[in-house]
Design an enzyme around this catalytic site. Structure first.
Site, PDB file in Angstrom:
ATOM      1  N   ASP A  59       8.931  -0.883  -5.666  1.00 42.51           N
ATOM      2  CA  ASP A  59       7.542  -0.484  -5.829  1.00 42.51           C
ATOM      3  C   ASP A  59       7.499   1.018  -6.089  1.00 42.51           C
ATOM      4  O   ASP A  59       8.092   1.804  -5.347  1.00 42.51           O
ATOM      5  CB  ASP A  59       6.786  -0.836  -4.539  1.00 42.51           C
ATOM      6  CG  ASP A  59       5.340  -0.406  -4.542  1.00 42.51           C
ATOM      7  OD1 ASP A  59       4.876   0.118  -5.563  1.00 42.51           O
ATOM      8  OD2 ASP A  59       4.679  -0.598  -3.515  1.00 42.51           O
ATOM      9  N   ARG A 112       9.863   5.954   3.531  1.00 41.33           N
ATOM     10  CA  ARG A 112       9.169   6.736   2.508  1.00 41.33           C
ATOM     11  C   ARG A 112       9.354   8.219   2.844  1.00 41.33           C
ATOM     12  O   ARG A 112       8.594   8.800   3.604  1.00 41.33           O
ATOM     13  CB  ARG A 112       7.688   6.339   2.439  1.00 41.33           C
ATOM     14  CG  ARG A 112       7.499   4.891   2.004  1.00 41.33           C
ATOM     15  CD  ARG A 112       6.036   4.506   1.874  1.00 41.33           C
ATOM     16  NE  ARG A 112       5.889   3.100   1.500  1.00 41.33           N
ATOM     17  CZ  ARG A 112       4.730   2.447   1.475  1.00 41.33           C
ATOM     18  NH1 ARG A 112       3.606   3.084   1.772  1.00 41.33           N
ATOM     19  NH2 ARG A 112       4.678   1.165   1.126  1.00 41.33           N
ATOM     20  N   GLN A 127       5.585  -3.565   7.713  1.00 44.59           N
ATOM     21  CA  GLN A 127       4.413  -4.386   7.403  1.00 44.59           C
ATOM     22  C   GLN A 127       4.826  -5.835   7.169  1.00 44.59           C
ATOM     23  O   GLN A 127       5.982  -6.141   6.925  1.00 44.59           O
ATOM     24  CB  GLN A 127       3.657  -3.844   6.193  1.00 44.59           C
ATOM     25  CG  GLN A 127       4.409  -3.829   4.886  1.00 44.59           C
ATOM     26  CD  GLN A 127       3.622  -3.127   3.772  1.00 44.59           C
ATOM     27  OE1 GLN A 127       2.897  -2.171   4.015  1.00 44.59           O
ATOM     28  NE2 GLN A 127       3.776  -3.590   2.557  1.00 44.59           N
ATOM     29  N   ASP A 238      -8.406  -2.732  -0.801  1.00 46.43           N
ATOM     30  CA  ASP A 238      -7.907  -2.387   0.527  1.00 46.43           C
ATOM     31  C   ASP A 238      -8.856  -2.912   1.590  1.00 46.43           C
ATOM     32  O   ASP A 238     -10.083  -2.805   1.443  1.00 46.43           O
ATOM     33  CB  ASP A 238      -7.798  -0.863   0.693  1.00 46.43           C
ATOM     34  CG  ASP A 238      -6.675  -0.251  -0.137  1.00 46.43           C
ATOM     35  OD1 ASP A 238      -5.810  -1.011  -0.626  1.00 46.43           O
ATOM     36  OD2 ASP A 238      -6.677   0.992  -0.296  1.00 46.43           O
ATOM     37  N   GLU A 251      -7.174   2.058   7.085  1.00 46.59           N
ATOM     38  CA  GLU A 251      -6.670   1.033   6.171  1.00 46.59           C
ATOM     39  C   GLU A 251      -5.677   0.129   6.893  1.00 46.59           C
ATOM     40  O   GLU A 251      -4.687   0.593   7.463  1.00 46.59           O
ATOM     41  CB  GLU A 251      -5.990   1.677   4.961  1.00 46.59           C
ATOM     42  CG  GLU A 251      -5.461   0.654   3.961  1.00 46.59           C
ATOM     43  CD  GLU A 251      -4.622   1.272   2.853  1.00 46.59           C
ATOM     44  OE1 GLU A 251      -3.674   0.612   2.399  1.00 46.59           O
ATOM     45  OE2 GLU A 251      -4.916   2.420   2.454  1.00 46.59           O
ATOM     46  N   SER A 254      -3.361  -3.431   1.994  1.00 44.36           N
ATOM     47  CA  SER A 254      -3.555  -3.265   0.549  1.00 44.36           C
ATOM     48  C   SER A 254      -3.115  -4.575  -0.083  1.00 44.36           C
ATOM     49  O   SER A 254      -2.045  -5.094   0.237  1.00 44.36           O
ATOM     50  CB  SER A 254      -2.710  -2.099   0.035  1.00 44.36           C
ATOM     51  OG  SER A 254      -2.781  -2.017  -1.366  1.00 44.36           O
TER      52      SER A 254
END
Length: 337
Positions: A59, A112, A127, A238, A251, A254
């Site tokens: 991604d 990340r 997640q 979202d 949030e 997504s």
């Protein structure tokens, strides 16, 4: 207390002991996964921690984040730690032969390295990634909204189970979802930034699904970036919930209906990413060789934060933090795992 990257609400105290917290996290994981599999007809699969960087499967997020890359001498290629499994999942639907109306979910763990860490963000991302094989006729807003309501239902059911097990916890998410597009949001709050718009709409409607992320708005800007090769920008969004501890929008997920060949063609052109057309994954998409699907990611630590009422993501997951954050949390009596 407000610092550059950290917010500690006045009088904040975690309502559970550290031991209770771990048991509560375990309950959330077990209960939510069960709810999700039942409501969306999903089955658990194994997922990669890294992929071959040459396949185009990773991604790209906003297109600027650097993947953690390492050489694998015995294999003869470079591995990339995944940013998410957005593309891999769709290929897995085909490879694992998921029938129409069924889908997969998995634990996704990512690093990340370029994330700006704060109360909600960590360089470690955990997640539930899920993907479902759908009929092409279901590539529409009604099907998207129905799926969003099911996921919000899963969250609310897990919150109920958590309150029953730990009565000191009081958070009750709103089951009633308010749907709005990024353009409608800009029209309503033209003088606010995208983040400020999200804050205002969540203050008014505690559970919001903000749709059509990635499209260029009438103002000429985008509400937020979204990679051109997994979500259809007309059919994504979202899930945002009001976080009473932090007093802000939050949030949780997504998600979206994925691109078909026409949407991919259009979005690659619009985003200036035509060089991706020759990658194996994109070739399969352009030639109609992958199932039509809907999918998304639901933050595990994010959901735990929200339902448990913690103010920092480091209270529910183990990661690395800067010295300023560590000192401020210790001073405020906040335990970072």
């Amino acid at each position: 207390m407000n610092m550059s990257k950290l917010t500690i609400p006045a009088g904040y105290k975690m309502p559970l002991t550290n031991n209770e917290l771990q048991r509560a996290i375990e309950l959330i994981h077990a209960d939510f996964q069960h709810n999700l599999t039942v409501r969306l007809n999903l089955h658990r699969v194994s997922a990669p921690l890294f992929v071959d960087g040459a396949t185009g499967l990773n991604d790209d997020l906003n297109g600027v984040e650097r993947p953690v890359t390492f050489d694998i001498p015995d294999v003869g290629t470079d591995g990339q730690v995944v940013h998410s499994l957005a593309k891999w999942k769709r290929l897995a639907l085909k490879r694992y032969e998921f029938k129409l109306g069924t889908g997969l979910y998995t634990d996704m763990n990512a690093i990340r390295r370029d994330e700006v860490v704060d109360n909600l963000h960590s360089i470690y991302v955990d997640q539930w990634d899920w993907e479902k094989h759908i009929d092409p006729q279901n590539r529409n807003v009604l099907y998207l909204k129905d799926t969003v309501r099911e996921i919000v239902g899963c969250i609310c059911d897990t919150a109920t189970a958590l309150r029953n097990a730990f009565p000191v916890l009081t958070f009750r998410p709103d089951r009633d979802v308010y749907f709005i597009t990024t353009q409608e949001l800009e029209d309503r709050f033209p003088n606010l930034t995208p983040n400020e718009r999200e804050l205002e709409i969540c203050r008014l409607h505690h559970t919001v699904f903000l749709m059509q992320i990635g499209k260029t708005l009438k103002s000429g800007s985008k509400h937020d970036g979204r990679a051109p090769d997994y979500d259809d920008w007309d059919l994504n969004g979202d899930i945002l919930m009001w976080n009473p501890v932090l007093g802000r929008n939050f949030e949780v997920s997504s998600m979206g209906i994925r691109v078909d060949a026409a949407a991919l063609d259009r979005q690659l052109e619009e985003s200036g990413c035509n060089q991706r057309r020759n990658l194996p994954f994109h070739q399969m998409l352009l030639h109609g060789e992958l199932p039509q699907s809907i999918g998304g990611g639901i933050g595990q630590s994010r959901l735990c934060m929200l339902l448990l009422g913690t103010c920092h993501i480091g209270e529910v997951q183990v990661s690395l933090w800067d010295q300023e954050t560590l000192r401020a949390c210790e001073k405020a009596g906040i335990t970072l795992l």
